[in-house]
Design a protein around this motif. Structure first.
Motif, short mmCIF file in Angstrom:
data_model
loop_
_atom_site.label_atom_id
_atom_site.label_comp_id
_atom_site.label_asym_id
_atom_site.label_seq_id
_atom_site.Cartn_x
_atom_site.Cartn_y
_atom_site.Cartn_z
N SER A 343 -14.90 -18.60 0.18
CA SER A 343 -14.48 -18.08 1.48
C SER A 343 -13.42 -17.04 1.16
O SER A 343 -12.23 -17.34 1.07
N HIS A 345 -10.78 -14.33 1.10
CA HIS A 345 -9.72 -14.00 2.06
C HIS A 345 -8.65 -13.17 1.38
O HIS A 345 -8.39 -13.34 0.19
N GLN A 385 -11.45 -12.47 8.90
CA GLN A 385 -10.47 -13.02 7.95
C GLN A 385 -11.09 -13.51 6.66
O GLN A 385 -10.39 -13.64 5.66
N THR A 386 -12.38 -13.80 6.66
CA THR A 386 -13.02 -14.20 5.40
C THR A 386 -14.44 -13.65 5.32
O THR A 386 -15.07 -13.37 6.33
N HIS A 412 -10.52 -19.15 0.01
CA HIS A 412 -9.76 -19.97 0.96
C HIS A 412 -10.22 -21.42 1.00
O HIS A 412 -9.70 -22.22 1.79
#
Ligand code: CU
Length: 430
Positions: A343, A345, A385-386, A412
């Motif tokens: 993920s 980020h 955001q990701t 993340h």
């Protein structure tokens, strides 16, 4: 002469004057038969024939260290097991084959209980661990990308070798590599480009390659080749993406974890020029003992020792990636696995453009109708955001760093970030 055998060591073995030959076939990740029963005291010879039709090299090794030697498909060899005074284990020593089922039991009937036979499937109890006081001494893998060139035909030779490298501070591991590095070389082109790859195996076991960037029948080009052999693998890149390539020889989890992977970037049509492009390839490690490869017995446990970007834990904290305030920065991201997702980020950053698996998830945060900066600035209403990807998924994100500072790019999945999937984008005032 008769005597009393004590313990499992060959030094204490006393023969019963008998010898026996047993034939065993090695094929399809198993031995047939996979148990041999002999009266204790028998001098055992095992005639091993490799009847594998999948092109795999095998051997048979006893806990005592006696070995048939490596056998190519069709080859035979005789293992002198010595006098069998106690039950013992045997297996194929080619990396990963024991874990896939190539084990054998030799039972000594009438023997004293075995004292010290090694248990199958329990390799080194100790594995390398990062030294908190050590520094990175390896050269960083260059994450900066060059734009695709004008050529439409790409000729590449990939040499497979096996070598020891540093993969985390204080941790050295055996890696199987394409052209000396893990990840292997980055190939880049456009939709419609032709790739002609020559794969040469300079290793000690069978290897292969699978390019996700081309669609074709895998039977021929993805076949395993033996040490000293080579093959050609031609494909046309008809679709854009950050395509994984990897060794497809069993067990793939081990061959991939040991470094046999890389990326082919096929630019989406109309891809814009940006100020900086970086490539982040995430993969996971299950450290073996110092100087050895990944622990094949632990890869299946789902709990890697390290999750890393471009082959080395936290390498871009030791060597931050540079950028300047106002730069438009594109991060291409490819999750190699073999098992862990990502993920992706940027701490302190927001992505205004997200492209994944062939399509935009968020296009430029930029809407001309809304009067937003047509240069695709930071003012668009959409944000991300990701970029989340499973193994063998890919994409890219873009952002503009608003001010100078140290932005951390991480997986993340926090325990993976803490295991090494962590780096620094160092943004200067310019
Ligand atoms: Cu391989």
């Amino acid at each position: 002469g008769k005597g009393t055998a004590s313990g499992a060591g060959s030094s204490g073995a006393v023969g019963n004057g008998q010898s026996q030959h047993v034939s065993v076939e090695a094929h399809d990740m198993k031995f047939t038969p996979n148990t041999i029963d002999v009266p204790a005291g028998t001098h055992l010879f095992i005639d091993v024939k490799n009847t594998d039709t999948g092109g795999m090299v095998h051997d048979l090794v006893l806990a005592s260290g006696a070995t048939s030697g490596r056998l190519s498909p069709g080859a035979s060899g005789t293992l002198d097991a010595g006098v069998i005074s106690a039950s013992t284990d045997a297996w194929c020593s080619i990396a990963g084959h024991k874990q896939m089922g190539m084990t054998m039991k030799i039972n000594a009937s009438g023997a004293a209980p075995a004292g010290g036979a090694a248990a199958v499937g329990s390799p080194s109890a100790t594995h390398a661990t990062p030294d908190p006081n050590a520094q990175m001494t390896a050269d960083p893998w260059d994450a900066a990308l060059q734009p695709a060139g004008p050529e439409t035909e790409h000729r590449i030779t990939l040499d497979v070798t096996e070598k020891e490298v540093e993969v985390a501070p204080g941790v050295r591991q055996l890696r199987w590599v394409y052209n000396g590095q893990a990840p292997g070389p980055v190939l880049r082109g456009h939709v419609g480009d032709k790739f002609a790859v020559t794969l040469i195996n300079h290793g000690t076991m069978g290897h292969s390659i699978d390019f996700h960037a081309g669609a074709l029948a895998p039977d021929g080009p993805m076949r395993t080749i033996q040490p000293g052999e080579q093959l050609t693998y031609d494909f046309t890149a008809t679709k854009s993406g950050v395509w994984m390539y990897h060794c497809a020889t069993a067990p793939m989890s081990l061959h991939i974890a040991n470094g046999m992977f890389g990326a082919v970037i096929i630019d989406p049509p109309g891809l814009t020029q940006v100020d900086k492009e970086y490539l982040i390839i995430q993969s996971d490690h299950w450290y073996g003992a110092q100087g050895e490869g990944n622990d094949a017995a632990r890869i299946g446990d789902g709990n890697p020792d390290a999750v890393v970007f471009n082959g080395y834990a936290n390498q871009y904290d030791a060597h931050p990636l540079p950028a300047t305030v106002g730069n438009r920065i594109r991060f291409w991201v490819l999750d190699i696995g073999p098992n862990e997702p990502i993920s992706f980020h940027m701490v302190g950053g927001q992505f205004d453009t997200v492209w994944a698996e062939g399509a935009f998830r968020l296009e430029c945060g930029y809407q001309p109708a809304a009067g937003v900066d047509p240069a695709c600035g930071t003012l668009g209403p959409g944000g991300s955001q990701t970029l989340s990807l499973g193994p063998a998924e890919c994409g890219y994100v873009e952002m503009v760093a608003p001010e100078a500072g140290h932005y951390k790019f991480i997986n993340h999945v926090m325990s993976d970030a803490e295991k090494g999937a962590h780096g620094t984008l160092e943004v200067s005032a310019g």
